[in-house]
Design a protein around this motif. Structure first.
Motif, PDB file in Angstrom:
ATOM      1  N   VAL A   1       0.833  -1.193   0.000  1.00 61.61           N
ATOM      2  CA  VAL A   1       0.000   0.000   0.000  1.00 61.61           C
ATOM      3  C   VAL A   1       0.870   1.245   0.000  1.00 61.61           C
ATOM      4  O   VAL A   1       1.883   1.290   0.697  1.00 61.61           O
ATOM      5  CB  VAL A   1      -0.857   0.034   1.293  1.00 61.61           C
ATOM      6  CG1 VAL A   1      -1.611   1.339   1.404  1.00 61.61           C
ATOM      7  CG2 VAL A   1      -1.810  -1.151   1.356  1.00 61.61           C
ATOM      8  N   SER A   2       0.482   2.253  -0.777  1.00 61.80           N
ATOM      9  CA  SER A   2       1.077   3.574  -0.565  1.00 61.80           C
ATOM     10  C   SER A   2      -0.001   4.644  -0.645  1.00 61.80           C
ATOM     11  O   SER A   2      -0.990   4.478  -1.363  1.00 61.80           O
ATOM     12  CB  SER A   2       2.191   3.851  -1.584  1.00 61.80           C
ATOM     13  OG  SER A   2       1.643   4.029  -2.874  1.00 61.80           O
ATOM     14  N   TRP A   3       0.171   5.694   0.112  1.00 62.69           N
ATOM     15  CA  TRP A   3      -0.785   6.819   0.198  1.00 62.69           C
ATOM     16  C   TRP A   3       0.043   8.088   0.155  1.00 62.69           C
ATOM     17  O   TRP A   3       0.917   8.266   0.998  1.00 62.69           O
ATOM     18  CB  TRP A   3      -1.552   6.706   1.522  1.00 62.69           C
ATOM     19  CG  TRP A   3      -2.480   7.829   1.891  1.00 62.69           C
ATOM     20  CD1 TRP A   3      -3.825   7.880   1.665  1.00 62.69           C
ATOM     21  CD2 TRP A   3      -2.155   9.028   2.617  1.00 62.69           C
ATOM     22  NE1 TRP A   3      -4.353   9.038   2.210  1.00 62.69           N
ATOM     23  CE2 TRP A   3      -3.355   9.766   2.785  1.00 62.69           C
ATOM     24  CE3 TRP A   3      -0.977   9.568   3.144  1.00 62.69           C
ATOM     25  CZ2 TRP A   3      -3.407  10.993   3.468  1.00 62.69           C
ATOM     26  CZ3 TRP A   3      -1.018  10.798   3.803  1.00 62.69           C
ATOM     27  CH2 TRP A   3      -2.231  11.484   3.960  1.00 62.69           C
ATOM     28  N   LEU A   4      -0.183   8.886  -0.860  1.00 60.77           N
ATOM     29  CA  LEU A   4       0.617  10.104  -0.996  1.00 60.77           C
ATOM     30  C   LEU A   4      -0.308  11.304  -1.187  1.00 60.77           C
ATOM     31  O   LEU A   4      -1.018  11.396  -2.177  1.00 60.77           O
ATOM     32  CB  LEU A   4       1.562   9.983  -2.201  1.00 60.77           C
ATOM     33  CG  LEU A   4       2.423  11.199  -2.507  1.00 60.77           C
ATOM     34  CD1 LEU A   4       3.476  11.424  -1.439  1.00 60.77           C
ATOM     35  CD2 LEU A   4       3.104  11.047  -3.865  1.00 60.77           C
TER      36      LEU A   4
ATOM     37  N   ILE B   1       5.660  -1.799  -4.458  1.00 55.34           N
ATOM     38  CA  ILE B   1       5.232  -0.609  -5.186  1.00 55.34           C
ATOM     39  C   ILE B   1       6.438   0.255  -5.531  1.00 55.34           C
ATOM     40  O   ILE B   1       7.254   0.567  -4.666  1.00 55.34           O
ATOM     41  CB  ILE B   1       4.205   0.192  -4.345  1.00 55.34           C
ATOM     42  CG1 ILE B   1       2.930  -0.636  -4.148  1.00 55.34           C
ATOM     43  CG2 ILE B   1       3.890   1.538  -5.003  1.00 55.34           C
ATOM     44  CD1 ILE B   1       1.978  -0.069  -3.111  1.00 55.34           C
ATOM     45  N   GLY B   2       6.559   0.610  -6.808  1.00 57.68           N
ATOM     46  CA  GLY B   2       7.618   1.530  -7.227  1.00 57.68           C
ATOM     47  C   GLY B   2       7.213   2.943  -6.866  1.00 57.68           C
ATOM     48  O   GLY B   2       7.024   3.274  -5.694  1.00 57.68           O
ATOM     49  N   SER B   3       7.034   3.763  -7.868  1.00 55.89           N
ATOM     50  CA  SER B   3       6.654   5.151  -7.620  1.00 55.89           C
ATOM     51  C   SER B   3       5.291   5.236  -6.926  1.00 55.89           C
ATOM     52  O   SER B   3       4.333   4.613  -7.357  1.00 55.89           O
ATOM     53  CB  SER B   3       6.580   5.901  -8.944  1.00 55.89           C
ATOM     54  OG  SER B   3       6.021   7.184  -8.726  1.00 55.89           O
ATOM     55  N   PRO B   4       5.186   6.000  -5.847  1.00 56.08           N
ATOM     56  CA  PRO B   4       3.894   6.166  -5.161  1.00 56.08           C
ATOM     57  C   PRO B   4       3.000   7.215  -5.832  1.00 56.08           C
ATOM     58  O   PRO B   4       1.896   7.462  -5.367  1.00 56.08           O
ATOM     59  CB  PRO B   4       4.311   6.628  -3.758  1.00 56.08           C
ATOM     60  CG  PRO B   4       5.595   7.359  -3.975  1.00 56.08           C
ATOM     61  CD  PRO B   4       6.281   6.680  -5.139  1.00 56.08           C
ATOM     62  N   ILE B   5       3.502   7.809  -6.897  1.00 52.30           N
ATOM     63  CA  ILE B   5       2.738   8.868  -7.557  1.00 52.30           C
ATOM     64  C   ILE B   5       1.840   8.243  -8.621  1.00 52.30           C
ATOM     65  O   ILE B   5       2.312   7.500  -9.473  1.00 52.30           O
ATOM     66  CB  ILE B   5       3.680   9.894  -8.219  1.00 52.30           C
ATOM     67  CG1 ILE B   5       4.610  10.487  -7.167  1.00 52.30           C
ATOM     68  CG2 ILE B   5       2.902  10.981  -8.944  1.00 52.30           C
ATOM     69  CD1 ILE B   5       5.893  11.032  -7.726  1.00 52.30           C
TER      70      ILE B   5
ATOM     71  N   SER C   1       0.047   8.828 -11.824  1.00 52.35           N
ATOM     72  CA  SER C   1      -0.088   9.818 -12.893  1.00 52.35           C
ATOM     73  C   SER C   1      -1.149   9.399 -13.912  1.00 52.35           C
ATOM     74  O   SER C   1      -1.723  10.242 -14.580  1.00 52.35           O
ATOM     75  CB  SER C   1       1.256  10.070 -13.568  1.00 52.35           C
ATOM     76  OG  SER C   1       1.932   8.855 -13.801  1.00 52.35           O
TER      77      SER C   1
END
Lengths: 181, 357
Positions: free
Chosen positions: A36-39, A62-66, A68
């Protein structure tokens, strides 16, 4: 959704509960033992009134948390729809508050769900919970989880000092789950 | 499986410090690292520790000097413009051989800059944190779990080598939430700090913690001794992670949040048949020269990806002694590299490979 990764973007005005809705999804991922990621956006756009939040739920690291190119998008105001609809991945799912956004989505290669979330919430004396109504609908359509699991997650993330808000939040979730357009 | 909790990177830094036995935190608020101080303010009193919001960043780092001289684990944190203000104190910490942990959650610069994520304090952290001959040991986490783990480890490293250890992260890592395991840290035995200023009780000679040596030879000797320790750190502590580098023609070098973006880009170009891999730096000082030297024997082109105008790229060139070309992929000022931008750079690097190879 059978995909092993969900890239979710939530966007709207500050105060609409964008970050909270994102936190709900992140907490759901945690319960489901996913990565999980939350940004959050924390920059000038947040201070100027708009907020957005990237959430990724994945079976793998997860790589980039962004996010797009979201495959799931929640929009709670027009600027959000204008900005993020064009960025959506093909085949993505869009959930938007049609009480606050007058135009229809333009993309033909996505599935859009029009939910008068603010109207529904206001009709049930919970005007501040349009975000949770949208969440309910999102969970149902994406099959990320059932209503009972969602209720458990809600219970986890509402802080102890605000426990009196749990019942209305569960109610709002349920309204979203049951909303059929 | 230990239960994980969702935490912000900044909170994980603070929790890592508390788990390491840090009971003295001094700071001054600045976006995007204020949650560190907020977390400390909430938790420290319950643990019988000291949380103090100083009147300035300079005051905070000087309080760290005092606390460290007294032999306790201590920390301060800030973000770029605030961190730069601590330079004088960082040099004094080194001059006094005091262990300390400092955290820089970078934002765009120079000047007051912006508040969005950046890696443009690389030079400051690795080469010029203050005046005089000295280094900080610099750790660059790339996940919220590592924000906790590395901060925890930083206290051990600081005590072991009597140096300042810097956690160099950025606004993305500070603000994002990820699941964190907070339960698996075991505190080691206390380190001998017989040099500390703890009061003689008239049972021993007074200790002296000072960085003032007016005799040049005497001062030189202290610097030589310190550099012997630095040499040991360079041998023992180069840390890095390799991702798909075994057969890589193109090696992306990145650290922190950028290394995660690199992972996406590498996964994408691999599908196009380009053999790209990632060398993710964990220590920025000591710079992981060892793996770069090895990779230079096989890879054709290096891509240095970072959120600065190429500050790390020069160290890559030095480490591989310019044996192979190094191209840069960089954004700055708070703009983040997209996986697509990096993907483009990797394709460019692939097209540079000699056709004979």
């Amino acid at each position: 959704m059978s995909a092993t990764i969900n890239r979710i973007l939530l966007a709207g005005f500050g105060g609409q509960g964008i970050l909270f809705a994102g936190k709900f999804l992140a907490s759901l991922g945690l319960v489901q033992e996913k990565e999980v990621s939350w940004l959050p956006s924390y920059g000038p756009e947040m201070r100027g009134g708009t907020a957005n939040c990237s959430v990724i739920l994945s079976d793998e690291r997860i790589g980039s948390p962004i996010v797009s190119a979201p495959d799931i998008l929640i929009c709670m105001n027009l600027p959000a729809l204008d900005k993020f609809e064009p960025a959506m991945a093909r085949g993505g799912l869009l959930f938007y508050d049609s009480s606050l956004i007058s135009r229809k989505p333009e993309r033909c290669d996505i599935s859009a769900f029009e939910i008068p979330a603010t109207q529904i919430a206001t009709d049930h004396q919970m005007a501040a919970l349009a975000n949770v109504v949208l969440l309910g609908k999102l969970l149902r359509e994406t099959k990320l989880c059932d209503e009972m699991t969602a209720g458990g997650v809600m219970q986890n993330i509402i802080p102890e000092r605000k426990k009196e808000l749990l019942a209305t939040n569960l109610n709002a979730l349920s309204l979203g789950f049951r909303f059929a357009a | 499986m230990a239960a994980k909790v969702l935490m912000k990177g900044n909170e994980a830094v603070a929790e890592g410090a508390l788990l390491a036995g840090c009971r003295h935190y001094f700071g001054y608020p600045i976006t995007p690292q204020t949650e560190i101080a907020a977390y400390m303010a909430k938790k420290m009193p319950k643990l019988g520790g000291t949380f103090l919001q100083a009147e300035s960043e300079v005051a905070a780092i000087n309080m760290v000097i005092g606390a460290s001289a007294a032999g306790v684990r201590t920390m301060t944190s800030s973000s770029s413009p605030g961190f730069a203000l601590k330079s004088e104190g960082l040099s004094y910490l080194a001059g006094c051989d005091l262990p300390a942990v400092v955290v820089n959650i970078q934002r765009g610069g120079p000047g007051l800059g912006g508040i969005q994520p950046s890696q443009a304090d690389y030079f400051h952290a690795t080469k010029s944190a203050g005046h005089g001959d000295f280094h900080m040991l610099v750790l660059a986490p790339n996940s919220v779990q590592e924000m906790l783990d590395f901060t925890f480890d930083a206290f051990d490293l600081a005590d072991k080598y009597r140096v300042t250890v810097a956690i160099l992260a950025d606004g993305t890592l500070g603000q994002m939430m990820e699941p964190v395991d907070t339960t698996s840290k075991i505190l080691g035995p206390p380190v001998d700090k017989s040099w500390a200023l703890t009061g003689t009780e008239e049972k021993r000679k007074p200790n002296l913690v000072s960085s003032l040596y007016l005799m040049p030879e005497e001062l030189e000797a202290t610097v030589f001794e310190r550099y012997e320790r630095y040499k040991l750190i360079e041998t023992e502590e180069q840390r890095y992670e390799r991702y798909l580098t075994d057969d890589a023609d193109i090696v992306v070098v990145a650290y922190g949040a950028t290394s995660r973006i690199a992972q996406n880009a590498i996964d994408a170009v691999r599908k196009e048949g380009i053999k790209a891999g990632l060398l993710r730096l964990i220590t920025l000082w000591p710079f992981p020269k060892k793996p770069l030297h090895e990779l230079a024997q096989r890879a054709s082109v290096f891509v240095a990806a970072e959120l600065s105008m190429g500050q790390m790229a020069g160290d890559v060139e030095l480490a591989i002694r310019c044996q192979k070309p190094v191209i840069t992929c960089h954004r700055t000022g708070g703009v983040i590299i997209t996986p697509e931008e990096l993907l483009q750079k990797i394709r460019e690097a692939a097209s540079m490979q000699s056709p004979a190879a």
